[in-house]
Design a protein around this motif. Structure first.
Motif, mmCIF file in Angstrom:
data_model
loop_
_atom_site.group_PDB
_atom_site.id
_atom_site.type_symbol
_atom_site.label_atom_id
_atom_site.label_comp_id
_atom_site.label_asym_id
_atom_site.label_seq_id
_atom_site.Cartn_x
_atom_site.Cartn_y
_atom_site.Cartn_z
ATOM 1 N N GLU A 1 3.728 8.908 -8.842
ATOM 2 C CA GLU A 1 2.752 7.835 -9.005
ATOM 3 C C GLU A 1 3.301 6.491 -8.545
ATOM 4 O O GLU A 1 2.546 5.606 -8.159
ATOM 5 N N ASP A 2 4.620 6.330 -8.595
ATOM 6 C CA ASP A 2 5.243 5.064 -8.232
ATOM 7 C C ASP A 2 5.822 5.059 -6.818
ATOM 8 O O ASP A 2 6.103 3.996 -6.272
ATOM 9 N N CYS A 3 6.010 6.228 -6.235
ATOM 10 C CA CYS A 3 6.637 6.347 -4.915
ATOM 11 C C CYS A 3 5.678 5.868 -3.813
ATOM 12 O O CYS A 3 4.513 6.247 -3.780
ATOM 13 N N ILE A 4 6.194 5.034 -2.904
ATOM 14 C CA ILE A 4 5.376 4.561 -1.785
ATOM 15 C C ILE A 4 5.674 5.342 -0.503
ATOM 16 O O ILE A 4 5.099 5.068 0.538
ATOM 17 N N GLY A 5 6.585 6.295 -0.568
ATOM 18 C CA GLY A 5 6.870 7.135 0.592
ATOM 19 C C GLY A 5 7.697 6.457 1.666
ATOM 20 O O GLY A 5 7.595 6.808 2.837
ATOM 21 N N CYS A 6 8.547 5.510 1.307
ATOM 22 C CA CYS A 6 9.337 4.795 2.314
ATOM 23 C C CYS A 6 10.448 5.671 2.898
ATOM 24 O O CYS A 6 10.955 5.385 3.966
ATOM 25 N N ARG A 7 10.839 6.694 2.181
ATOM 26 C CA ARG A 7 11.836 7.668 2.591
ATOM 27 C C ARG A 7 13.264 7.117 2.665
ATOM 28 O O ARG A 7 14.125 7.699 3.307
ATOM 29 N N GLY B 1 0.813 -1.205 0.000
ATOM 30 C CA GLY B 1 0.000 0.000 0.000
ATOM 31 C C GLY B 1 0.850 1.259 0.000
ATOM 32 O O GLY B 1 2.042 1.224 0.260
ATOM 33 N N ARG B 2 0.229 2.346 -0.340
ATOM 34 C CA ARG B 2 0.921 3.637 -0.315
ATOM 35 C C ARG B 2 0.925 4.166 1.106
ATOM 36 O O ARG B 2 -0.019 3.981 1.845
ATOM 37 N N LYS B 3 1.990 4.846 1.446
ATOM 38 C CA LYS B 3 2.042 5.452 2.769
ATOM 39 C C LYS B 3 1.289 6.760 2.724
ATOM 40 O O LYS B 3 1.471 7.568 1.826
ATOM 41 N N LYS B 4 0.432 6.973 3.679
ATOM 42 C CA LYS B 4 -0.377 8.185 3.717
ATOM 43 C C LYS B 4 0.388 9.350 4.308
ATOM 44 O O LYS B 4 -0.034 10.478 4.215
ATOM 45 N N ARG B 5 1.501 9.061 4.914
ATOM 46 C CA ARG B 5 2.227 10.037 5.687
ATOM 47 C C ARG B 5 3.036 11.050 4.892
ATOM 48 O O ARG B 5 3.098 12.201 5.250
ATOM 49 N N ALA B 6 3.706 10.619 3.861
ATOM 50 C CA ALA B 6 4.688 11.505 3.244
ATOM 51 C C ALA B 6 4.569 11.604 1.731
ATOM 52 O O ALA B 6 4.313 10.627 1.055
ATOM 53 N N ASP B 7 4.776 12.815 1.251
ATOM 54 C CA ASP B 7 4.950 13.095 -0.160
ATOM 55 C C ASP B 7 6.424 13.440 -0.307
ATOM 56 O O ASP B 7 6.883 14.440 0.233
ATOM 57 N N VAL B 8 7.192 12.637 -1.008
ATOM 58 C CA VAL B 8 8.636 12.798 -1.073
ATOM 59 C C VAL B 8 9.002 13.550 -2.347
ATOM 60 O O VAL B 8 8.558 13.190 -3.436
ATOM 61 N N THR B 9 9.826 14.599 -2.210
ATOM 62 C CA THR B 9 10.271 15.374 -3.362
ATOM 63 C C THR B 9 11.748 15.704 -3.234
ATOM 64 O O THR B 9 12.295 15.764 -2.141
ATOM 65 N N ILE B 10 12.378 15.931 -4.376
ATOM 66 C CA ILE B 10 13.783 16.326 -4.416
ATOM 67 C C ILE B 10 13.843 17.828 -4.677
ATOM 68 O O ILE B 10 13.202 18.335 -5.594
#
Length: 74
Positions: free
Chosen positions: A51-57, A9-18
């Motif tokens: 769209e592919d990022c699951i937010g694992c950080r 599942g996708r993590k609801k917590r984080a939107d990761v950006t560079i």
């Protein structure tokens, strides 16, 4: 609904950006990305395909230049 691209599942917590101003193009972040969603742009810097990022950080933790942010989703 099961999504094979995101088996946990996708993590609801984080939107990761560079952050482009801090990215040096060193190439560390894609080495740690388990989803293979960090691509190199023509200018040599990197960006995350949201769209592919699951937010694992994993990329954020391993970036030596603190060029990656994880912000709360709303």
């Amino acid at each position: 609904m099961y999504d094979s691209a995101h088996p946990f599942g996708r993590k609801k917590r984080a939107d990761v950006t560079i952050i482009p101003d801090l990215c040096t193009g060193c190439g560390y972040c894609p080495q740690f990305c388990i989803m293979d969603c960090i691509i190199q742009r023509p200018d040599g810097l990197y960006e995350i395909v949201q769209e592919d990022c699951i937010g694992c950080r994993a990329c954020k933790v391993n970036c030596p230049f603190d060029a990656i942010t994880a912000v709360e989703k709303r």
